[in-house]
Scaffold this motif. Structure first.
Motif, PDB file in Angstrom:
ATOM      1  N   THR A 157      15.470  -1.938   8.154  1.00 22.97           N
ATOM      2  CA  THR A 157      13.683  -2.894   8.437  1.00 22.97           C
ATOM      3  C   THR A 157      12.551  -1.832   8.064  1.00 22.97           C
ATOM      4  O   THR A 157      12.339  -0.603   8.138  1.00 22.97           O
ATOM      5  CB  THR A 157      13.629  -2.670   9.856  1.00 22.97           C
ATOM      6  OG1 THR A 157      14.734  -3.429  10.668  1.00 22.97           O
ATOM      7  CG2 THR A 157      12.191  -3.210  10.001  1.00 22.97           C
ATOM      8  N   PHE A 158      11.878  -2.952   7.209  1.00 25.46           N
ATOM      9  CA  PHE A 158      10.698  -2.332   6.358  1.00 25.46           C
ATOM     10  C   PHE A 158       9.811  -3.687   6.375  1.00 25.46           C
ATOM     11  O   PHE A 158       9.659  -4.022   5.507  1.00 25.46           O
ATOM     12  CB  PHE A 158      11.288  -1.702   5.636  1.00 25.46           C
ATOM     13  CG  PHE A 158       9.194  -0.973   4.974  1.00 25.46           C
ATOM     14  CD1 PHE A 158       8.876   0.516   5.633  1.00 25.46           C
ATOM     15  CD2 PHE A 158       9.475  -1.114   3.299  1.00 25.46           C
ATOM     16  CE1 PHE A 158       7.630   0.750   4.874  1.00 25.46           C
ATOM     17  CE2 PHE A 158       8.268  -0.791   2.843  1.00 25.46           C
ATOM     18  CZ  PHE A 158       7.515   0.601   3.796  1.00 25.46           C
ATOM     19  N   ASN A 159       8.524  -3.404   7.015  1.00 28.11           N
ATOM     20  CA  ASN A 159       7.685  -4.304   7.149  1.00 28.11           C
ATOM     21  C   ASN A 159       7.055  -4.043   6.332  1.00 28.11           C
ATOM     22  O   ASN A 159       5.245  -3.669   7.076  1.00 28.11           O
ATOM     23  CB  ASN A 159       7.301  -5.249   8.659  1.00 28.11           C
ATOM     24  CG  ASN A 159       8.386  -5.060   9.704  1.00 28.11           C
ATOM     25  OD1 ASN A 159       9.575  -5.985   9.315  1.00 28.11           O
ATOM     26  ND2 ASN A 159       8.588  -4.835  10.356  1.00 28.11           N
ATOM     27  N   LEU A 160       6.849  -4.095   5.451  1.00 27.58           N
ATOM     28  CA  LEU A 160       5.950  -4.098   4.283  1.00 27.58           C
ATOM     29  C   LEU A 160       4.281  -4.551   4.595  1.00 27.58           C
ATOM     30  O   LEU A 160       3.010  -4.008   4.386  1.00 27.58           O
ATOM     31  CB  LEU A 160       6.058  -4.155   2.820  1.00 27.58           C
ATOM     32  CG  LEU A 160       4.219  -3.470   2.024  1.00 27.58           C
ATOM     33  CD1 LEU A 160       3.963  -2.375   1.965  1.00 27.58           C
ATOM     34  CD2 LEU A 160       5.215  -3.646   0.215  1.00 27.58           C
ATOM     35  N   ASP A 161       4.739  -5.782   4.188  1.00 25.41           N
ATOM     36  CA  ASP A 161       3.514  -6.816   5.188  1.00 25.41           C
ATOM     37  C   ASP A 161       2.440  -6.231   6.568  1.00 25.41           C
ATOM     38  O   ASP A 161       1.458  -6.869   6.225  1.00 25.41           O
ATOM     39  CB  ASP A 161       3.816  -8.232   5.368  1.00 25.41           C
ATOM     40  CG  ASP A 161       4.329  -8.604   3.726  1.00 25.41           C
ATOM     41  OD1 ASP A 161       4.130  -8.105   2.426  1.00 25.41           O
ATOM     42  OD2 ASP A 161       4.608 -10.035   3.920  1.00 25.41           O
ATOM     43  N   SER A 162       3.278  -5.803   6.957  1.00 29.68           N
ATOM     44  CA  SER A 162       2.045  -5.077   8.308  1.00 29.68           C
ATOM     45  C   SER A 162       1.406  -4.190   8.320  1.00 29.68           C
ATOM     46  O   SER A 162       0.772  -3.894   9.067  1.00 29.68           O
ATOM     47  CB  SER A 162       3.201  -5.165   9.417  1.00 29.68           C
ATOM     48  OG  SER A 162       3.751  -5.572   9.971  1.00 29.68           O
ATOM     49  N   VAL A 163       1.520  -3.665   7.002  1.00 33.20           N
ATOM     50  CA  VAL A 163       1.407  -1.924   6.388  1.00 33.20           C
ATOM     51  C   VAL A 163       0.131  -2.371   5.472  1.00 33.20           C
ATOM     52  O   VAL A 163      -0.235  -1.269   4.965  1.00 33.20           O
ATOM     53  CB  VAL A 163       1.785  -0.462   6.934  1.00 33.20           C
ATOM     54  CG1 VAL A 163       2.659  -0.895   8.322  1.00 33.20           C
ATOM     55  CG2 VAL A 163       2.775  -1.340   5.981  1.00 33.20           C
ATOM     56  N   ARG A 164       0.285  -3.225   4.561  1.00 31.71           N
ATOM     57  CA  ARG A 164      -0.172  -3.204   3.615  1.00 31.71           C
ATOM     58  C   ARG A 164      -2.172  -3.074   3.465  1.00 31.71           C
ATOM     59  O   ARG A 164      -2.728  -3.061   4.369  1.00 31.71           O
ATOM     60  CB  ARG A 164      -0.675  -4.199   2.655  1.00 31.71           C
ATOM     61  CG  ARG A 164       1.256  -5.273   2.556  1.00 31.71           C
ATOM     62  CD  ARG A 164       1.006  -6.063   1.931  1.00 31.71           C
ATOM     63  NE  ARG A 164       1.956  -6.536   1.209  1.00 31.71           N
ATOM     64  CZ  ARG A 164       2.705  -6.486  -0.155  1.00 31.71           C
ATOM     65  NH1 ARG A 164       2.120  -5.599  -0.801  1.00 31.71           N
ATOM     66  NH2 ARG A 164       3.931  -6.648  -0.290  1.00 31.71           N
ATOM     67  N   VAL A 165      -2.543  -2.905   3.044  1.00 37.30           N
ATOM     68  CA  VAL A 165      -3.893  -2.037   2.775  1.00 37.30           C
ATOM     69  C   VAL A 165      -5.400  -3.247   1.837  1.00 37.30           C
ATOM     70  O   VAL A 165      -4.037  -3.257   0.948  1.00 37.30           O
ATOM     71  CB  VAL A 165      -4.334  -0.358   2.446  1.00 37.30           C
ATOM     72  CG1 VAL A 165      -4.074   0.533   3.380  1.00 37.30           C
ATOM     73  CG2 VAL A 165      -3.996  -0.414   1.128  1.00 37.30           C
ATOM     74  N   PRO A 166      -5.945  -3.572   1.558  1.00 40.79           N
ATOM     75  CA  PRO A 166      -7.165  -4.212   0.572  1.00 40.79           C
ATOM     76  C   PRO A 166      -6.652  -3.620  -0.616  1.00 40.79           C
ATOM     77  O   PRO A 166      -6.754  -2.364  -0.823  1.00 40.79           O
ATOM     78  CB  PRO A 166      -8.218  -3.777   1.256  1.00 40.79           C
ATOM     79  CG  PRO A 166      -8.085  -4.139   2.455  1.00 40.79           C
ATOM     80  CD  PRO A 166      -6.677  -2.766   2.693  1.00 40.79           C
ATOM     81  N   GLU A 202      -7.023   2.318   6.335  1.00 44.61           N
ATOM     82  CA  GLU A 202      -7.273   2.012   5.368  1.00 44.61           C
ATOM     83  C   GLU A 202      -5.945   3.641   5.506  1.00 44.61           C
ATOM     84  O   GLU A 202      -5.937   4.294   5.819  1.00 44.61           O
ATOM     85  CB  GLU A 202      -8.202   2.611   4.686  1.00 44.61           C
ATOM     86  CG  GLU A 202      -8.854   1.453   3.748  1.00 44.61           C
ATOM     87  CD  GLU A 202     -10.048   1.431   2.969  1.00 44.61           C
ATOM     88  OE1 GLU A 202      -9.703   2.169   1.455  1.00 44.61           O
ATOM     89  OE2 GLU A 202     -11.069   0.387   2.651  1.00 44.61           O
ATOM     90  N   TRP A 203      -4.994   2.841   4.742  1.00 42.35           N
ATOM     91  CA  TRP A 203      -3.729   3.480   4.506  1.00 42.35           C
ATOM     92  C   TRP A 203      -3.591   4.477   3.434  1.00 42.35           C
ATOM     93  O   TRP A 203      -2.943   4.447   2.365  1.00 42.35           O
ATOM     94  CB  TRP A 203      -2.239   3.240   5.228  1.00 42.35           C
ATOM     95  CG  TRP A 203      -2.143   2.479   7.027  1.00 42.35           C
ATOM     96  CD1 TRP A 203      -3.448   2.792   7.213  1.00 42.35           C
ATOM     97  CD2 TRP A 203      -1.028   2.320   7.147  1.00 42.35           C
ATOM     98  NE1 TRP A 203      -2.571   1.889   8.536  1.00 42.35           N
ATOM     99  CE2 TRP A 203      -1.664   2.360   8.464  1.00 42.35           C
ATOM    100  CE3 TRP A 203       0.472   2.464   7.303  1.00 42.35           C
ATOM    101  CZ2 TRP A 203      -0.826   1.322   9.706  1.00 42.35           C
ATOM    102  CZ3 TRP A 203       0.577   2.032   7.710  1.00 42.35           C
ATOM    103  CH2 TRP A 203       0.580   1.596   8.950  1.00 42.35           C
ATOM    104  N   GLU A 204      -4.021   5.235   2.466  1.00 46.38           N
ATOM    105  CA  GLU A 204      -4.315   5.114   0.932  1.00 46.38           C
ATOM    106  C   GLU A 204      -3.847   6.220   0.662  1.00 46.38           C
ATOM    107  O   GLU A 204      -3.294   6.164  -0.355  1.00 46.38           O
ATOM    108  CB  GLU A 204      -5.852   5.665   0.670  1.00 46.38           C
ATOM    109  CG  GLU A 204      -7.013   4.462   1.186  1.00 46.38           C
ATOM    110  CD  GLU A 204      -6.791   3.032   0.075  1.00 46.38           C
ATOM    111  OE1 GLU A 204      -6.048   3.429  -1.462  1.00 46.38           O
ATOM    112  OE2 GLU A 204      -6.696   1.485   0.198  1.00 46.38           O
ATOM    113  N   LYS A 205      -3.554   7.380   1.621  1.00 45.19           N
ATOM    114  CA  LYS A 205      -2.625   8.678   1.346  1.00 45.19           C
ATOM    115  C   LYS A 205      -1.851   9.159   2.941  1.00 45.19           C
ATOM    116  O   LYS A 205      -1.701   8.297   3.158  1.00 45.19           O
ATOM    117  CB  LYS A 205      -3.490   9.864   1.277  1.00 45.19           C
ATOM    118  CG  LYS A 205      -5.063   9.761   0.309  1.00 45.19           C
ATOM    119  CD  LYS A 205      -5.723  10.251  -0.316  1.00 45.19           C
ATOM    120  CE  LYS A 205      -6.823  10.667  -1.717  1.00 45.19           C
ATOM    121  NZ  LYS A 205      -7.831  11.461  -1.530  1.00 45.19           N
ATOM    122  N   GLU A 206      -1.231   9.314   1.115  1.00 45.14           N
ATOM    123  CA  GLU A 206      -0.112  10.709   2.892  1.00 45.14           C
ATOM    124  C   GLU A 206      -0.396  11.201   3.706  1.00 45.14           C
ATOM    125  O   GLU A 206       0.096  11.976   4.589  1.00 45.14           O
ATOM    126  CB  GLU A 206       1.359  11.191   1.997  1.00 45.14           C
ATOM    127  CG  GLU A 206       2.495  11.573   2.415  1.00 45.14           C
ATOM    128  CD  GLU A 206       3.416  11.758   1.884  1.00 45.14           C
ATOM    129  OE1 GLU A 206       5.118  11.567   2.781  1.00 45.14           O
ATOM    130  OE2 GLU A 206       3.205  11.502   1.207  1.00 45.14           O
TER     131      GLU A 206
END
Length: 329
Positions: A157-166, A202-206
């Motif tokens: 399970t990996f919900n990419l759309d739930s964690v997308r950033v602008p 924003e989730w821009e970096k690790e």
């Protein structure tokens, strides 16, 4: 809108607690040894296992032992965790360092082999950065811990759309091919990749820049190493769907359970300390009532402006040679 109307639908439908496993409870909170209770759980029930195990550093809830003995004890627990994790499931293991006589033993490196030999696959090694912690004198002060994200299979399970950033350039378009002239990005935003910096949504970096739970944190309880709810929420949203089971085998005061329930998942928590599970239950009850104080996910971390007294150089330090009397070590 009233507080009751603001509560997630899941909370209003299933406010059921249980000490032992039962299918009609959305919160199973057990006081006892994790390994013993795990035997009672059905196989492959959890879609996400997320926890921060004891670090063997001598906190009030653990007995310090050799690194070899510590890892051997965790090894037997991991067997049961892999059994209860379903095929599409993820395991997020958040750890820091074990330090002995000034030497650092990075626990994530030691744990990697324990999970890998059971067939789990590492998808990311995520860095959680925080601004406050113990100050070292003979090495650099530690300001990060790591979260290992493993999956049980390649169909997880990996919900990419739930964690997308602008998107940085949402107006960018294809310059050739059949889509020439059309927008080249995703209208929901970009994939944040494996480098995340969580600041102001924003989730821009690790680098997960989330404050740890210290005395002025709104979630602070008596637990000395409390998990911030925000850290778990990101795992919940990305790696599970609504109604999925989330398991924390070392749940402490229930931060993982709160993150699960707050996003309409079901939660299983285990901790051997009765006083911690008592607090966890009270925090969950406060969540149901809409009274629990939480740090908002993605809230920008406060930075001093320079006008505050604590951000100014002390008078005693001004106009003096700070290096006087210091010798090379």
């Amino acid at each position: 809108m009233t507080e009751a109307q603001q509560l997630p639908l899941f909370l209003k439908k299933y406010p059921v607690f249980s000490e032992s496993f039962t299918s009609n409870a959305n919160v199973i909170l057990h006081t006892g040894v994790a390994e013993n209770f795990l035997y009672s759980l059905p196989s492959e029930i959890a879609t996400l296992i997320v926890t921060s195990p004891p670090y063997n550093i001598g906190k009030e809830y653990e007995t310090r032992r050799s690194i070899e003995r510590y890892l051997a004890e965790q090894d037997s627990i991991i067997d049961e965790l892999v059994r209860v994790l379903n095929t599409q499931g993820s395991l997020c293991w958040q750890v820091g360092n074990y330090v002995q006589n000034g030497e650092v033993f990075p626990l994530d490196i030691y744990y990697y082999d324990l999970f890998k030999k059971r067939g789990l696959k590492l998808r990311n090694r995520i860095i959680w950065h925080f601004g406050h912690g113990l100050h070292a004198s003979r090495r650099f002060s530690g300001r990060y811990e790591t979260l290992l994200w493993f999956t049980k299979s390649d169909t997880y399970t990996f919900n990419l759309d739930s964690v997308r950033v602008p998107s940085k350039y949402p107006g960018k378009r294809h310059f050739k091919g059949k889509n020439k002239g059309m927008p080249s990005g995703n209208p929901l935003g970009k994939n944040p990749s494996d480098i995340w910096e969580i600041v102001a949504h924003e989730w821009e970096k690790e680098l997960w820049d989330i404050p740890n739970v210290k005395s002025n944190h709104p979630e602070k309880t008596i637990h000395p190493c409390q998990f911030p709810v925000e850290l778990v929420e990101r795992c919940v949203l990305a790696f599970t769907n609504e109604d999925d089971y989330i398991l924390d085998p070392f749940c402490g005061v229930g931060s993982s359970l709160i993150a699960a329930i707050n996003h309409n998942r079901q939660a299983i928590g285990i901790d051997k300390e009765q006083r911690y599970t008592n607090i966890a239950k009270e925090r969950l009850k406060a969540l149901y009532r809409g009274e629990l104080k939480l740090r908002a996910m993605g809230k920008e971390i406060y930075k001093p402006t320079g006008r505050e007294r604590v951000a100014q150089v002390p008078e005693e330090w001004r106009n003096q040679d700070l290096f006087e009397g210091i010798t090379e070590s």
